[in-house]
Structure formats: structure tokens, C-alpha cells
Design a protein around this motif. Structure first.
Motif, PDB file in Angstrom:
ATOM      1  N   ALA A 167       0.886  -1.282  -0.054  1.00  0.00           N
ATOM      2  CA  ALA A 167       0.040   0.005   0.064  1.00  0.00           C
ATOM      3  C   ALA A 167       0.799   1.210   0.106  1.00  0.00           C
ATOM      4  N   VAL A 168       1.797   1.461   0.574  1.00  0.00           N
ATOM      5  CA  VAL A 168       2.678   2.650   0.914  1.00  0.00           C
ATOM      6  C   VAL A 168       4.233   2.318   0.822  1.00  0.00           C
ATOM      7  N   ARG A 169       4.766   3.508   0.427  1.00  0.00           N
ATOM      8  CA  ARG A 169       6.347   3.402   0.523  1.00  0.00           C
ATOM      9  C   ARG A 169       6.772   4.444   1.599  1.00  0.00           C
ATOM     10  N   ILE A 170       7.510   4.058   2.593  1.00  0.00           N
ATOM     11  CA  ILE A 170       7.849   5.222   3.620  1.00  0.00           C
ATOM     12  C   ILE A 170       9.139   5.246   3.520  1.00  0.00           C
ATOM     13  N   ARG A 171       9.670   6.620   3.352  1.00  0.00           N
ATOM     14  CA  ARG A 171      11.245   6.825   3.395  1.00  0.00           C
ATOM     15  C   ARG A 171      11.518   7.756   4.706  1.00  0.00           C
ATOM     16  N   GLU A 172      12.410   7.121   5.594  1.00  0.00           N
ATOM     17  CA  GLU A 172      12.762   7.730   6.747  1.00  0.00           C
ATOM     18  C   GLU A 172      14.254   8.285   6.814  1.00  0.00           C
ATOM     19  N   GLN A 173      14.703   9.367   7.116  1.00  0.00           N
ATOM     20  CA  GLN A 173      16.120   9.820   7.413  1.00  0.00           C
ATOM     21  C   GLN A 173      16.464   9.947   8.725  1.00  0.00           C
ATOM     22  N   GLN A 174      17.557   9.510   9.034  1.00  0.00           N
ATOM     23  CA  GLN A 174      18.004   9.342  10.454  1.00  0.00           C
ATOM     24  C   GLN A 174      19.544  10.326  10.489  1.00  0.00           C
ATOM     25  N   VAL A 175      19.529  11.069  11.299  1.00  0.00           N
ATOM     26  CA  VAL A 175      20.973  11.896  11.403  1.00  0.00           C
ATOM     27  C   VAL A 175      21.365  11.505  12.916  1.00  0.00           C
ATOM     28  N   ARG A 176      22.462  11.025  13.106  1.00  0.00           N
ATOM     29  CA  ARG A 176      23.100  10.766  14.338  1.00  0.00           C
ATOM     30  C   ARG A 176      22.123   9.903  14.990  1.00  0.00           C
ATOM     31  N   GLY A 177      21.417   8.889  14.299  1.00  0.00           N
ATOM     32  CA  GLY A 177      20.390   8.231  15.166  1.00  0.00           C
ATOM     33  C   GLY A 177      19.000   8.586  15.522  1.00  0.00           C
ATOM     34  N   ALA A 178      18.901   9.775  15.350  1.00  0.00           N
ATOM     35  CA  ALA A 178      17.492  10.345  15.439  1.00  0.00           C
ATOM     36  C   ALA A 178      16.737  10.666  14.244  1.00  0.00           C
ATOM     37  N   THR A 179      15.596  10.221  14.180  1.00  0.00           N
ATOM     38  CA  THR A 179      14.603  10.579  12.945  1.00  0.00           C
ATOM     39  C   THR A 179      14.674  11.901  12.596  1.00  0.00           C
ATOM     40  N   THR A 180      14.766  12.583  11.426  1.00  0.00           N
ATOM     41  CA  THR A 180      14.900  13.901  11.142  1.00  0.00           C
ATOM     42  C   THR A 180      13.552  14.205  10.013  1.00  0.00           C
TER      43      THR A 180
ATOM     44  N   HIS B  17       8.600  10.507   4.900  1.00  0.00           N
ATOM     45  CA  HIS B  17       7.905  10.821   3.822  1.00  0.00           C
ATOM     46  C   HIS B  17       7.030   9.542   3.483  1.00  0.00           C
ATOM     47  N   VAL B  18       5.657   9.684   3.620  1.00  0.00           N
ATOM     48  CA  VAL B  18       5.084   8.622   2.975  1.00  0.00           C
ATOM     49  C   VAL B  18       4.281   8.860   1.823  1.00  0.00           C
ATOM     50  N   GLN B  19       4.235   7.848   1.112  1.00  0.00           N
ATOM     51  CA  GLN B  19       3.672   7.726  -0.268  1.00  0.00           C
ATOM     52  C   GLN B  19       2.809   6.849  -0.789  1.00  0.00           C
ATOM     53  N   PRO B  20       1.643   6.853  -0.755  1.00  0.00           N
ATOM     54  CA  PRO B  20       0.627   5.990  -0.879  1.00  0.00           C
ATOM     55  C   PRO B  20       0.828   5.321  -2.384  1.00  0.00           C
ATOM     56  N   LEU B  21       0.958   4.070  -2.568  1.00  0.00           N
ATOM     57  CA  LEU B  21       1.225   3.396  -3.991  1.00  0.00           C
ATOM     58  C   LEU B  21      -0.089   3.413  -5.019  1.00  0.00           C
ATOM     59  N   HIS B  22      -1.175   3.337  -4.173  1.00  0.00           N
ATOM     60  CA  HIS B  22      -2.440   3.423  -5.098  1.00  0.00           C
ATOM     61  C   HIS B  22      -3.234   4.577  -5.058  1.00  0.00           C
ATOM     62  N   GLY B  23      -2.653   5.744  -5.326  1.00  0.00           N
ATOM     63  CA  GLY B  23      -3.389   6.800  -5.158  1.00  0.00           C
ATOM     64  C   GLY B  23      -3.349   7.549  -4.055  1.00  0.00           C
ATOM     65  N   GLY B  24      -3.939   8.693  -3.790  1.00  0.00           N
ATOM     66  CA  GLY B  24      -3.958   9.513  -2.664  1.00  0.00           C
ATOM     67  C   GLY B  24      -2.637  10.483  -2.492  1.00  0.00           C
ATOM     68  N   PRO B  25      -2.675  11.516  -1.942  1.00  0.00           N
ATOM     69  CA  PRO B  25      -1.504  12.424  -1.788  1.00  0.00           C
ATOM     70  C   PRO B  25      -0.602  11.990  -1.058  1.00  0.00           C
ATOM     71  N   SER B  26       0.720  11.992  -1.069  1.00  0.00           N
ATOM     72  CA  SER B  26       1.875  11.965  -0.300  1.00  0.00           C
ATOM     73  C   SER B  26       1.775  13.020   0.625  1.00  0.00           C
ATOM     74  N   TYR B  27       2.402  12.760   1.865  1.00  0.00           N
ATOM     75  CA  TYR B  27       2.675  13.467   2.912  1.00  0.00           C
ATOM     76  C   TYR B  27       4.099  13.161   3.838  1.00  0.00           C
TER      77      TYR B  27
END
Length: 122
Positions: free
Chosen positions: A68-81, A84-94
Motif C-alpha cells: 500500500a505505501v512506501r515510507i522513506r525515513e532519514q536519520q541523522v546521528r540516530g535521531a529521525t529527522t 515521507h509517506v507515499q501511497p502507491l495506489h492513489g492519494g496524496p503523499s505527505y
């Protein structure tokens, strides 16, 4: 053109050529005499900069995807900064802006805020 005009212009061209040649001979030698001259200018500049006292931060980019979704996560020094969530079957990303963990460690305040991109300007 008269022969005197031709002779005067030839003398002027000859004089300018000699002046340029003597000026070129007075220029300093190019940097190619140094042993590191084969490197690009940025690499030569980096060699002259002082070494940093602190190491560069470790940055990790993780991508998790299911049906259903693709989630991209960025961590700097172990803390999530950033998330980004992208639905794969329509819907806006956020994007989800993670909370500032340095201000509070109370679990009730550990929720992120969602952000939608409504438009862009170019």
C-alpha cells in the motif's frame, strides 16, 4: 592603401606581438610544477583546509515498502529527522515531522505532525 600605411601597420603589429611575448615571459610558472597538480582544484583546496575536530554525522536513509505505501525515513546521528509517506495506489503523499525529542521525553508528546504539500512555485 599606401605603402607607408602598410609599413606602419606592420610595425605596429610586430611591436604588439613582441610586447605580448615579453609580458607572457614575465608571468609566474604555472602550478603544474607541484607534485599534486594532476588533482582537480577542489581536491587541492581540500588538502589545505584544517581537519575538522568532530567527525561528520552519520546519515541513514531507509526505505520500507509494502503493498500500500512506501515510507522513506532519514536519520541523522540516530535521531529521525524526516519521514515521507507515499501511497502507491492513489492519494496524496505527505510528510511526518518528528517531534523534537530534546524538549520532552513524555510519551504523550512524542507524536509527529503530518504535512501535505498543496502546491509548488517555480
Amino acid at each position: 592603401m599606401k605603402p607607408t600605411q602598410i609599413a606602419a601597420r606592420s610595425a605596429l603589429v610586430l611591436w604588439l606581438g613582441l610586447a605580448c611575448a615579453s609580458a607572457r615571459a614575465q608571468l609566474p610558472a604555472p602550478a603544474s610544477s607541484s607534485p599534486r597538480s594532476g588533482l582537480p582544484p577542489a581536491a587541492r583546496l581540500a588538502d589545505t583546509q584544517p581537519k575538522p575536530t568532530f567527525p561528520e554525522p552519520v546519515v541513514r536513509n531507509r526505505v520500507v515498502q509494502d503493498r500500500a505505501v512506501r515510507i522513506r525515513e532519514q536519520q541523522v546521528r540516530g535521531a529521525t529527522t524526516a519521514i515521507h509517506v507515499q501511497p502507491l495506489h492513489g492519494g496524496p503523499s505527505y510528510s511526518i515531522v518528528p517531534p523534537d525529542v530534546s524538549s520532552s521525553t513524555d510519551p504523550a508528546h512524542m507524536q509527529g505532525r503530518m504535512q501535505w504539500t498543496l502546491g509548488t512555485f517555480r
